[in-house]
Design a protein around this motif. Sequence first.
Motif, mmCIF file in Angstrom:
data_model
loop_
_atom_site.group_PDB
_atom_site.id
_atom_site.type_symbol
_atom_site.label_atom_id
_atom_site.label_comp_id
_atom_site.label_asym_id
_atom_site.label_seq_id
_atom_site.Cartn_x
_atom_site.Cartn_y
_atom_site.Cartn_z
ATOM 1 N N LYS A 176 0.876 -1.154 0.044
ATOM 2 C CA LYS A 176 -0.006 0.016 -0.080
ATOM 3 C C LYS A 176 0.659 1.363 -0.116
ATOM 4 C CE LYS A 176 -3.413 -2.814 0.471
ATOM 5 N NZ LYS A 176 -4.424 -3.293 -0.358
ATOM 6 N N GLN A 177 0.331 2.510 -0.341
ATOM 7 C CA GLN A 177 1.136 3.540 -0.162
ATOM 8 C C GLN A 177 1.617 4.026 1.132
ATOM 9 O OE1 GLN A 177 -1.091 6.908 -2.236
ATOM 10 N NE2 GLN A 177 -2.698 5.348 -2.805
ATOM 11 N N THR A 178 2.763 4.374 1.158
ATOM 12 C CA THR A 178 3.468 4.832 2.633
ATOM 13 C C THR A 178 2.451 5.443 3.474
ATOM 14 O OG1 THR A 178 5.586 4.581 1.306
ATOM 15 C CG2 THR A 178 5.641 5.737 3.241
ATOM 16 N N THR A 179 1.752 6.639 2.851
ATOM 17 C CA THR A 179 1.020 7.182 3.710
ATOM 18 C C THR A 179 -0.043 6.457 4.339
ATOM 19 O OG1 THR A 179 -0.369 7.916 1.615
ATOM 20 C CG2 THR A 179 1.544 9.555 2.590
ATOM 21 N N VAL A 180 -0.524 5.382 3.515
ATOM 22 C CA VAL A 180 -1.517 4.683 4.093
ATOM 23 C C VAL A 180 -1.020 3.845 5.204
ATOM 24 C CG1 VAL A 180 -3.086 2.733 3.634
ATOM 25 C CG2 VAL A 180 -2.869 4.577 1.917
ATOM 26 N N LEU A 181 0.136 3.335 5.012
ATOM 27 C CA LEU A 181 0.643 2.322 6.047
ATOM 28 C C LEU A 181 1.146 3.241 7.392
ATOM 29 C CD1 LEU A 181 3.169 0.240 3.811
ATOM 30 C CD2 LEU A 181 1.081 -0.400 4.688
ATOM 31 N N GLU B 18 -0.536 5.828 8.318
ATOM 32 C CA GLU B 18 -1.818 5.994 9.181
ATOM 33 C C GLU B 18 -2.437 4.533 9.735
ATOM 34 O OE1 GLU B 18 -5.458 7.341 10.799
ATOM 35 O OE2 GLU B 18 -3.405 8.210 10.068
ATOM 36 N N ALA B 19 -2.080 3.510 9.007
ATOM 37 C CA ALA B 19 -2.333 2.190 9.727
ATOM 38 C C ALA B 19 -1.633 1.908 10.923
ATOM 39 C CB ALA B 19 -2.145 0.991 8.641
ATOM 40 N N VAL B 20 -0.318 2.018 10.851
ATOM 41 C CA VAL B 20 0.523 2.118 12.311
ATOM 42 C C VAL B 20 0.293 3.059 13.285
ATOM 43 C CG1 VAL B 20 2.809 2.745 12.907
ATOM 44 C CG2 VAL B 20 2.444 1.223 10.885
ATOM 45 N N ARG B 21 -0.204 4.224 13.018
ATOM 46 C CA ARG B 21 -0.609 5.046 14.047
ATOM 47 C C ARG B 21 -2.099 4.467 14.649
ATOM 48 N NH1 ARG B 21 -4.189 8.373 15.062
ATOM 49 N NH2 ARG B 21 -5.407 8.518 12.874
ATOM 50 N N ARG B 22 -3.021 4.064 13.933
ATOM 51 C CA ARG B 22 -4.125 3.504 14.619
ATOM 52 C C ARG B 22 -3.871 2.052 15.255
ATOM 53 N NH1 ARG B 22 -8.775 3.748 9.634
ATOM 54 N NH2 ARG B 22 -8.457 6.111 9.034
ATOM 55 N N LEU B 23 -2.938 1.386 14.804
ATOM 56 C CA LEU B 23 -2.627 -0.170 15.530
ATOM 57 C C LEU B 23 -1.860 0.289 16.608
ATOM 58 C CD1 LEU B 23 -1.340 -2.000 12.459
ATOM 59 C CD2 LEU B 23 -3.417 -2.555 13.894
ATOM 60 N N LYS B 24 -1.159 1.318 16.990
ATOM 61 C CA LYS B 24 -0.588 1.811 18.217
ATOM 62 C C LYS B 24 -1.409 1.927 19.343
ATOM 63 C CE LYS B 24 3.751 3.458 16.268
ATOM 64 N NZ LYS B 24 4.574 4.557 16.011
ATOM 65 N N THR B 25 -2.691 2.228 18.871
ATOM 66 C CA THR B 25 -3.833 2.295 20.091
ATOM 67 C C THR B 25 -4.091 0.838 20.918
ATOM 68 O OG1 THR B 25 -5.650 1.781 18.554
ATOM 69 C CG2 THR B 25 -5.010 4.133 18.961
ATOM 70 N N LEU B 26 -3.696 -0.216 20.278
ATOM 71 C CA LEU B 26 -3.912 -1.454 20.721
ATOM 72 C C LEU B 26 -2.728 -1.753 22.018
ATOM 73 C CD1 LEU B 26 -4.032 -3.723 17.545
ATOM 74 C CD2 LEU B 26 -6.033 -3.099 18.908
ATOM 75 N N ALA B 27 -1.636 -1.126 21.880
ATOM 76 C CA ALA B 27 -0.680 -1.084 23.011
ATOM 77 C C ALA B 27 -0.948 -0.521 24.178
ATOM 78 C CB ALA B 27 0.635 -0.686 22.395
#
Length: 403
Positions: free
Chosen positions: A387-392, A394-403
């Motif tokens: 996927k586009q770097t910007t999409v990844l 944003e996904a990383v930013r969202r996934l960090k909420t799991l921690a």
Amino acid sequence: MTGMTSTSRPLLNRRLAEFGTTIFAEMSALALRTGSINLGQGFPDTDGPEEVREAAVRALRDGRGNQYPPGPGVPELRTAVAAHQERRYGLSYDPDTEVLVTAGATEAIAAALLALLEPGDEVIAFEPYYDSYAACIAMAGGTRVPVTLRPGEESRDAEAHRRFRLDLDELRAAVTDRTRLLLINTPHNPTGTVLTREELTAIAELAVERDLLVVTDEVYEHLVFDDAEHLPLATFPGMRERTVTIGSAGKTFSFTGWKVGWVTAPSALVTAVRSAKQFLTYVSSGPFQYAVAEALALPDGYFAAFREDMLAKRDLLAAGLTEAGFEVFRPAGTYFITTDIRPLGETDGFAFCRALPERAGVVAIPNAVFYDHREAGAPFVRFAFCKQTTVLEEAVRRLKTLA
């Protein structure tokens, strides 16, 4: 009862009864419904090289491929496939008799298995495996025999990463008098493992010793990272004459919708596969075949840049997933990352993936769908990084909420 048949037999062929709607359709619908970032299905969100797209437009305008192309594929593409195999791997194939163009790798797999299997034949496949493998074996009346890839032990080398490994003893033990065929996938989806020279040597020796056919899915051949090397099984002693090698333009050139794949094999095997293929799609992708012929002739710089781009995206997503609390199996190939959710206190990949869009706005795929032994895949979840770097990011930013 309007619209119902009177027969008491199920409408769906019993061989396909276990295969409902694919997990990809379910998770993609979930992504749409929740507005989540879809890292489930493995397709790029940008098109491939402009010159390749223009080659397709040129073919359309010139009237090349707008009518049925030749059954084996247009000569230009068959020649380009043969040249690619020779240039990259030193494998020599006759474009007239040893190359067959298919509607993507998925049709190549289906045609090969329908052609080469008879009811009762056993097929050994490494689980987790791409879901079409199981369905195609079933349609051919074969019996699938899974050999499970398992995470290796932690390496003492801090720079090394855990990977899913093949147990060669388990593989040898799985072969019986009914085994007809080995179905191999390297680089391996979904685990990201690239089979090593030692593993491939052992597979080749086993195939020769037990006189087995081999179908090898190598669609991620140009996506290998770090110190990994893609070694086609057909290059090993005794293997060219018994191996059907499958390649695809979709994964390498980011035009997955064009559905252009191919088979390379000795003429007798190609003839067999073509006999089945002609009654599936007959032919497909006419103008796109000409474009893919040009794509395969792109300079090495294209393939290197493509790999470097995907490597950067792999590292971006792998780092984010690690920070979010997953155990990450850093892939040596493909554009997928398999993770273990147990460090997050989770054990059920299905439940985790169905809840993830609401929890974090991201969609992933539970690896258990790729297993016969569902419990072996239960804690593993796959993310795509094509996927586009910007999409990844944003996904990383969202996934960090799991921690």
